[in-house]
Scaffold this motif. Structure first.
Motif, short mmCIF file in Angstrom:
data_model
loop_
_atom_site.label_atom_id
_atom_site.label_comp_id
_atom_site.label_asym_id
_atom_site.label_seq_id
_atom_site.Cartn_x
_atom_site.Cartn_y
_atom_site.Cartn_z
N ILE A 73 0.87 -1.14 -0.15
CA ILE A 73 0.09 0.10 0.12
C ILE A 73 0.79 1.24 0.06
O ILE A 73 0.69 2.20 -0.68
N ILE A 74 1.88 1.29 0.96
CA ILE A 74 2.71 2.61 0.90
C ILE A 74 3.46 2.62 -0.38
O ILE A 74 3.61 3.74 -0.80
N PHE A 75 3.83 1.59 -0.76
CA PHE A 75 4.84 1.59 -2.17
C PHE A 75 3.71 2.08 -3.33
O PHE A 75 4.28 2.96 -4.28
N MET A 76 2.58 1.84 -3.36
CA MET A 76 1.45 2.26 -4.43
C MET A 76 1.20 3.80 -4.07
O MET A 76 0.93 4.37 -5.20
N PHE A 77 1.18 4.10 -2.99
CA PHE A 77 1.09 5.77 -2.87
C PHE A 77 2.34 6.44 -3.47
O PHE A 77 2.14 7.53 -4.03
N THR A 127 -6.17 8.45 -0.81
CA THR A 127 -6.45 7.30 -0.11
C THR A 127 -7.85 6.63 -0.58
O THR A 127 -8.21 5.41 -0.68
N SER A 128 -8.91 7.61 -0.79
CA SER A 128 -10.18 7.11 -1.42
C SER A 128 -10.03 6.41 -2.63
O SER A 128 -10.75 5.33 -2.67
N HIS A 188 -4.04 5.16 9.65
CA HIS A 188 -2.95 4.41 10.76
C HIS A 188 -2.03 3.70 10.40
O HIS A 188 -0.82 3.79 10.74
N LEU A 189 -2.21 2.99 9.42
CA LEU A 189 -0.98 1.90 9.07
C LEU A 189 0.42 2.73 8.43
O LEU A 189 1.44 2.60 8.50
N VAL A 190 -0.07 3.86 7.72
CA VAL A 190 0.87 4.86 6.82
C VAL A 190 1.73 5.39 8.08
O VAL A 190 2.79 5.61 8.04
N ALA A 210 -1.48 9.06 4.40
CA ALA A 210 -1.18 8.72 3.27
C ALA A 210 -0.84 10.07 2.39
O ALA A 210 -0.22 10.06 1.28
N HIS A 211 -1.38 11.18 2.80
CA HIS A 211 -1.27 12.41 2.13
C HIS A 211 0.18 13.00 2.08
O HIS A 211 0.48 13.55 0.89
N VAL A 212 1.03 12.64 2.80
CA VAL A 212 2.36 12.87 2.79
C VAL A 212 3.14 12.15 1.77
O VAL A 212 3.78 12.75 1.25
N LEU A 213 2.41 10.86 1.50
CA LEU A 213 3.32 10.25 0.67
C LEU A 213 2.83 10.66 -1.01
O LEU A 213 3.60 10.65 -1.65
N ARG A 214 1.65 11.35 -0.93
CA ARG A 214 0.84 11.85 -2.14
C ARG A 214 1.91 12.83 -2.59
O ARG A 214 1.99 13.28 -3.74
N HIS A 215 2.11 13.55 -1.50
CA HIS A 215 2.95 14.90 -1.58
C HIS A 215 4.46 14.78 -2.18
O HIS A 215 5.18 15.30 -2.94
N THR A 216 5.01 13.54 -1.55
CA THR A 216 6.39 13.13 -1.88
C THR A 216 6.15 12.59 -3.18
O THR A 216 7.37 13.01 -3.84
N PHE A 217 5.39 11.76 -3.83
CA PHE A 217 5.50 11.58 -5.11
C PHE A 217 5.35 12.85 -5.97
O PHE A 217 6.31 12.55 -7.04
N ALA A 218 4.71 13.74 -5.92
CA ALA A 218 4.60 15.00 -6.66
C ALA A 218 5.88 15.58 -6.57
O ALA A 218 6.43 16.13 -7.48
N THR A 219 6.53 15.84 -5.36
CA THR A 219 7.84 16.42 -5.22
C THR A 219 8.97 16.05 -5.76
O THR A 219 9.63 16.60 -6.45
#
Length: 306
Positions: free
Chosen positions: A140-144, A151-152, A223-225, A242-251
């Motif tokens: 899941i984390i790698f997918m993000f 998340t939705s 919670h898991l992230v 998970a939104h932190v991971l979304r921001h990381t992807f874009a950055t």
């Protein structure tokens, strides 16, 4: 203000605008709060509401809201009263004179993981022992990190929508729109290594699920992230989830000089201005940028001062 008007508006936003159940719940909650405020102010008919009344309501709400949440509340009111005018339930729109708050130069940039934090997270995930929960959670984390999906969107992802052989997935964006996204070769390898051996044993329509086959919930994913970020020893991230991971992807894409329009498409933003927040800078990126000038202006060595 009649509750039936609120119901009609929410039904319109769900059926015509394709808003999610969580968004509808927020609209309803905010409008119910406004309803109580107007009733306490002696206003029983919606057409009696003026921009002064709404300004008073927003002033009362402002003390408990952040700048962005305040803007969201105002957007809800504007959508509601615009709908009322369009349906000819009121003659004028009292929100026309209400303006959104100006963005401050001190507004926070999105929280993201720098390269050191990403390496810590990767080492933590790879080092986990093999079992169903760990393999699912790291997948899941790698997918993000590799897709930047919300998340939705992850929770609603279906098995039939994932084609790792074709390196493609189809996700459901806000408003119910379907979009195909490419999968990187690295992500495909990670999913086939950690998740594919497990989910094949479980009967479920959801791509990511529990051992019982039920889809993941946004709360569980949050919670898991967050737990993974904490256990990886990552500090200084103002927000978890998970939104932190979304921001990381874009950055990461911005740092690799990816086209902003392409990033916008991958994130599912309707306006490129929403994507521009990821063009934030760091001291390292500034130094790398000015170093690009080396050798571009002078073809011979300059004399150095003695």
């Amino acid at each position: 203000m009649d509750s039936r008007v609120i119901d009609t508006f929410c039904r319109y936003m769900r059926l015509e605008r394709g808003c999610s159940a969580s968004s509808i719940a927020k609209y309803r909650s905010e409008l119910k709060r406004l309803q109580v405020f107007l009733q306490n102010s002696g206003l029983t008919h919606i057409e009696e509401t003026s921009h002064i009344d709404l300004r008073s309501y927003l002033y009362e709400r402002a003390g408990e809201l952040s700048r962005s949440t305040y803007a969201t509340v105002l957007a809800t009111l504007k959508s509601f009263f615009k709908f009322m005018v369009n349906e000819e339930l009121i003659a004028r729109n009292p929100t026309a004179k209400l303006s959104f708050p100006r963005k401050s130069g001190h507004d926070k940039l999105p929280s993201f993981l720098d390269q050191n934090a990403q390496q810590c997270l990767y080492q933590y995930l790879i080092g986990l022992k093999r079992n169903f929960t760990n393999d699912r959670n790291r997948s899941i984390i790698f997918m993000f990190l590799y897709t930047g999906m919300r998340t939705s969107e992850l929770c609603s992802l279906l098995r039939e929508s994932v084609a790792t052989n074709a390196q493609t997935i189809v996700i459901t964006r806000k408003g119910g729109k379907q979009q195909a996204l490419p999968l990187s070769r690295e992500l495909v390898k990670l999913l086939e290594t950690y998740w594919k051996p497990w989910y094949g044993r479980i009967k479920s329509e959801a791509y990511f699920c529990t051992k019982q086959g039920t889809p993941m919930t946004p709360r569980t994913v949050w919670h898991l992230v967050s737990r993974a970020l904490q256990q990886a020893g990552i500090e200084g991230v103002s927000k978890q989830g998970a939104h932190v991971l979304r921001h990381t992807f874009a950055t990461n894409l911005v740092r690799q000089r990816a086209n902003l329009i392409e990033i916008q498409n991958l994130l599912g933003h309707t306006d490129v201005r929403m994507t521009q927040i990821y063009t934030h800078v760091t001291p390292e990126s500034l130094r790398s940028t000015v170093n690009l000038l080396e050798g571009t202006m002078w073809q011979e060595d300059l004399p150095y001062a003695e």
